[in-house]
Structures are given as structure tokens and as C-alpha cells.
Design an enzyme around this catalytic site. Sequence first.
Site, short mmCIF file in Angstrom:
data_model
loop_
_atom_site.label_atom_id
_atom_site.label_comp_id
_atom_site.label_asym_id
_atom_site.label_seq_id
_atom_site.Cartn_x
_atom_site.Cartn_y
_atom_site.Cartn_z
CG LEU A 100 -1.92 1.16 1.24
CD1 LEU A 100 -3.04 0.94 0.24
CD2 LEU A 100 -2.50 1.36 2.63
CB ALA A 101 3.88 2.12 1.99
CG ASP B 286 -12.51 -6.88 0.39
OD1 ASP B 286 -11.75 -6.36 1.23
OD2 ASP B 286 -12.25 -6.94 -0.82
CG HIS C 2 -15.52 0.27 -0.55
ND1 HIS C 2 -14.74 1.12 0.21
CD2 HIS C 2 -14.72 -0.77 -0.87
CE1 HIS C 2 -13.53 0.60 0.34
NE2 HIS C 2 -13.49 -0.56 -0.31
CG ASP D 22 -14.83 3.57 2.46
OD1 ASP D 22 -14.51 3.50 1.26
OD2 ASP D 22 -15.82 2.99 2.91
CG HIS D 23 -10.20 3.33 -1.85
ND1 HIS D 23 -10.39 2.08 -1.33
CD2 HIS D 23 -10.51 3.25 -3.16
CE1 HIS D 23 -10.79 1.27 -2.29
NE2 HIS D 23 -10.87 1.96 -3.42
NE ARG E 211 7.97 -8.11 10.44
CZ ARG E 211 7.16 -9.13 10.18
NH1 ARG E 211 6.99 -10.08 11.07
NH2 ARG E 211 6.55 -9.21 9.02
P1 NAD Z 1 1.89 -5.57 3.22
O1 NAD Z 1 1.86 -6.95 3.76
O2 NAD Z 1 2.42 -5.32 1.86
O3 NAD Z 1 2.72 -4.65 4.22
C1 NAD Z 1 2.68 -4.83 5.62
C2 NAD Z 1 3.79 -4.02 6.26
O4 NAD Z 1 3.81 -4.26 7.68
C3 NAD Z 1 5.18 -4.38 5.77
O5 NAD Z 1 5.89 -3.17 5.64
C4 NAD Z 1 5.76 -5.22 6.92
O6 NAD Z 1 7.16 -5.15 7.01
C5 NAD Z 1 5.13 -4.56 8.11
N1 NAD Z 1 5.08 -5.42 9.31
C6 NAD Z 1 4.43 -6.60 9.47
N2 NAD Z 1 4.60 -7.06 10.73
C7 NAD Z 1 5.37 -6.16 11.40
C8 NAD Z 1 5.90 -6.07 12.73
N3 NAD Z 1 5.66 -6.99 13.65
N4 NAD Z 1 6.63 -4.99 13.05
C9 NAD Z 1 6.88 -4.03 12.15
N5 NAD Z 1 6.42 -4.06 10.88
C10 NAD Z 1 5.68 -5.12 10.51
O7 NAD Z 1 0.41 -4.99 3.39
P2 NAD Z 1 -0.27 -3.81 2.55
O8 NAD Z 1 -0.92 -4.40 1.38
O9 NAD Z 1 0.66 -2.70 2.37
O10 NAD Z 1 -1.45 -3.37 3.52
C11 NAD Z 1 -1.27 -2.61 4.69
C12 NAD Z 1 -2.62 -2.40 5.36
O11 NAD Z 1 -3.48 -1.70 4.50
C13 NAD Z 1 -3.35 -3.69 5.71
O12 NAD Z 1 -4.08 -3.49 6.89
C14 NAD Z 1 -4.28 -3.89 4.54
O13 NAD Z 1 -5.42 -4.63 4.90
C15 NAD Z 1 -4.64 -2.45 4.25
N6 NAD Z 1 -5.06 -2.22 2.87
C16 NAD Z 1 -4.21 -2.48 1.82
C17 NAD Z 1 -4.62 -2.22 0.53
C18 NAD Z 1 -3.71 -2.46 -0.65
O14 NAD Z 1 -4.10 -2.11 -1.75
N7 NAD Z 1 -2.53 -3.02 -0.47
C19 NAD Z 1 -5.89 -1.70 0.29
C20 NAD Z 1 -6.72 -1.42 1.38
C21 NAD Z 1 -6.29 -1.68 2.65
#
Ligand code: NAD
Length: 483
Positions: A17-18, A235, A240, A177-178, A46
Site C-alpha cells: 500500500l505504501a 470486503d 464502500h 474508506d478510499h 521490520r
Molecule cells: P503488506 O503486507 O504489503 O505490508 C505490511 C507491512 O507491515 C510491511 O511493511 C511489513 O514489514 C510490516 N510489518 C508486518 N509485521 C510487522 C511487525 N511486527 N513490526 C513491524 N512491521 C511489521 O500490506 P499492505 O498491502 O501494504 O497493507 C497494509 C494495510 O493496508 C493492511 O491493513 C491492509 O489490509 C490495508 N489495505 C491495503 C490495501 C492495498 O491495496 N494493499 C488496500 C486497502 C487496505
Amino acid sequence: SQKNKALFIIFGGTGDLAQRKLYPALYRLYKKEYLSEHFAVIGTARREWSDEYYQDVVRDAIQDIADSDDHAKAFASHFRYQSHNVKDTEHYHTLKRLADSLDEEYQLEGNRIFYLSMSPSFFGTITSHLKEQKLVTDNGFNRVVIEKPFGTDYESSKELNDEINASFDEDQLYRIDHYLGKEMVQTILALRFANRLFTDSWNASSIDNIQITLSEDLGVEERGEYYDKTGALKDMVQNHVMQVVALLTMNPPKSFTMEDVRDQKIHILKALKEPDMSDVSSPEFIRGQYAESEDGSLIAYREEDKVDTESMTDTFVAGKLTINTDEWRDVPVYIRTGKRLKEKMSRVDVVWKKTDNELFDESPTHLTIHLGPKEGVELFLNDKKIGPGMDLTPLPLRSLRSEETIEQSPEAYEKLILDVLIGDETHFAHWGEVAESWKFVDAIKKAWKESDQPIPLYPANSMGPKEAFDLLEKDGRKWVWNP
Ligand code: NAD
């Protein structure tokens, strides 16, 4: 403007997401000078990354939209990386030292945005540490941004909320909520409340029914593990779809402030009638799961990676909502959403009743609001066909946004992050809304479970199971959009 000063601390800074959404959104804000000298970002996760490596990742994430390499570099220079295990108290002390030094270096005046882009199972741990280890400042604002899923049912969402509320107040919380950040979703209120044509006819005496479709053409892709535990109802509908329902049916807010908008939305969500699920063969909410496509080119959901081969997870939901208020009781709101449908399309269709006069056998007037990826508005009226007599011909009034306009409009995350920066909570999901929509969704989930019926299957690349069509046919209606 130059006035926006803040330190962003992104938990999950190495995540999908980041990289896909947050860094590009921050860059766009930088490009438009909503962020300039006075901002800094700490990415934490981490993994052990150096600042240099992290800044490279950030530059990669924005390379398609960057003005120039130099500009991307200048932007990325505001980013620092701190390896961090969210459960380790010591790490928060390290994080605090870095935060305080960046605050000084960039003159951020104590403004902090904690962006939790991580599994919600960590939200409580992170927020309590932020408070305990004093990452929360007392000279600036402290805002927490959280991502979905916000709980998995009402109980767990309440628990999660209580945990967060132990350290942060509701007015410091920004639940993303995008959908609420989409230009066309925000447009709903302008169309409804700035046009006399609609203010006078957007009600039960004129409207026959409302339809909402959020369809996706993709399957679960790599998200099988998460999705198989979740399904379309949780979901997509809980968040949404419910937000769109509320925007389409709420009374005009006194103003566009968070409080006024939120109160009107909650009023609607509280009034939702629990769906009638007593007829197990045709309940008011039906589910479906995609099977192999008819031509065999797309695999069944149960064959997808990390999905249980006997999964009962809903990849499709259609339902009939009744809003139990004097304004809306007689106007059904039909909704459907799912994966592996024919087209990716989010749209609203509002269908008016036929006229009371019996001069014509006209097709009812309807309005389509295209939420994305197509954006714009279409109003379908009746016109007289040229020539003798009084035959009718459809008159579509169409205003679709050009690709260029769409390209140039701010993307949802960009809009929402700017709102966080300026402290405008209008376009976020508030606890009352989240709570009410979970209660509604829980009742449906429970009924499905108790009905003990097999889940209806639909071929991938169709518009869902037969039951989704029956739902409207029973009422003498049909889906306006039927590709
Ligand atoms: P991801 O798995 O790609 O990233 C998770 C991040 O958390 C990673 O940077 C990981 O290193 C870090 N992490 C995990 N355990 C850790 C710990 N114990 N200590 C420190 N860091 C830790 O997940 P994502 O897809 O980027 O999603 C992030 C959040 O956003 C989730 O809650 C997901 O449900 C939500 N989300 C994601 C999307 C998307 O499009 N990817 C869309 C809507 C919501």
C-alpha cells in the site's frame, strides 16, 4: 500551501500500500506544493533498510509521475527509514528520538500523522505505545490514519475501536474508506443538493428504485489468503457500498462539516431494515462464488492460490436494502458487487417512476452516476421521435469526463491525505457509521450460515449468479446495467 507542516510516520513503510498508493500520493501533494519544505516521512517496518535504500524505493514508487529526477530526489530526501518491531517498547524510544530530530530539522511544530499501513491486529499495540512512549506531542496535532479492514464483525470492530480510543480520541482518528476520496463519490452530494430538478424529485414519491454496482473483472490475484477469510460482503459491502448507500439517501446536511455529514449518514445506516432472509431459497441478500469461465480461460475461485478447495467464501453479493424512514421505506436500494464479473465498473443507477399521466408508454427516466473507472453522469430522458405522431425515442444526456480530466483529477489517496493534513474529517468513516454497517452485515452473515444452503456459483466473466437477477425480477424490475 507552505503552511502545511507535518511529520508522517508510516508503519508498514515497506508494504504494498505504501509503495503503490501512499508515496505517489505524497509526491503529488509535494508537486502541488501542499507539502514543501516543512515535511518529513519516517518509514518503519521490520526489515533492515538504510535511508539510501528507502529513498531509492520511494523514487521508484514515483518514477512514472515525477517531474524530473532532481525533483524526485529532492522529494525523497525528506524520507528516513527506521527498522522497527511494533511490539518492542525500546524501538519506540528510538523512533521518538528520530521523530524529535526531524521535527527540529524541518521545523514541523510538533504536527504528527501516524499512518498505520499494517495489519489491524497491530493497531492497538501501536497506538498504546505511541502514547506511552510519548511519540504524541503536546505542541502540535497528532492524527492517526488507519486502513481497512476495521474489524471482522461488530464485536471485533468495537474491541479494536476501544483499544485505539484508549490512546486517541475519535476526532484524531481518520479511518480511510478510499471510496469516500473518489471525486465522483463526492459529486453525489453536489448533484443531489445543488439541483432543484433533483432536490424536488429525489424521494419516494418520484423514485422507483436505486441500484449500486461495484463490479471488478479481476479475481483474487495474490490476495487469496486474506480474501478467503473475508469475502465480498465484508470486503466491499460493509464499507464502500454502505457509504455510497448513505450518500445517495441521506438528508441534506446543514453544512459540509464532518459532524453534519456524519450525523445524516448515521441516521440512514441506523434505519436500515434487517434484511428478510427467512425464505432460504430467495433471501433478500444473496451470495455467489465464481466458477471457471464458460470458455475455460479463467479458473474457479476454489482453484486460486491460497484458497480453500472447498471454500464457501462469497466472491459476489447482491441484496435489497430497505431504509426504514418515512422518506425511503418504499424505495428499494439494490446493490451488487463481486469479483470476476464482466467489467470493472462502479456505478449508481437511479430509476424514477413512470409519469402519472397515461399519454405515453414511456421508459422511466433514469440517472447513471459513473463512479469509476469511467467517470461522469448520464441522464436518460424521453424525447419525441421526429416525424408524424407522438412516438418516443430515448434522449440520453451524457457528460463523461475525458481521460485527460480523469488523469488530472486528484486521486483518492491524494485527496484523503490532504484532508488529514488540514484536519478535515468529512470524507472518512466515523465510528457510528462503521458500527451500524457491521451490525447490518453481521445479520446477513449469520443468516447465510444458518441457512446451510450451498453457495450459488457463477461463471467467471458473467454478471453473477441467476439469484442476483431473480432478486429484482421478483419485484418486477431488472438491473439497468446488464452488459
Ligand atoms: P503488506 O503486507 O504489503 O505490508 C505490511 C507491512 O507491515 C510491511 O511493511 C511489513 O514489514 C510490516 N510489518 C508486518 N509485521 C510487522 C511487525 N511486527 N513490526 C513491524 N512491521 C511489521 O500490506 P499492505 O498491502 O501494504 O497493507 C497494509 C494495510 O493496508 C493492511 O491493513 C491492509 O489490509 C490495508 N489495505 C491495503 C490495501 C492495498 O491495496 N494493499 C488496500 C486497502 C487496505
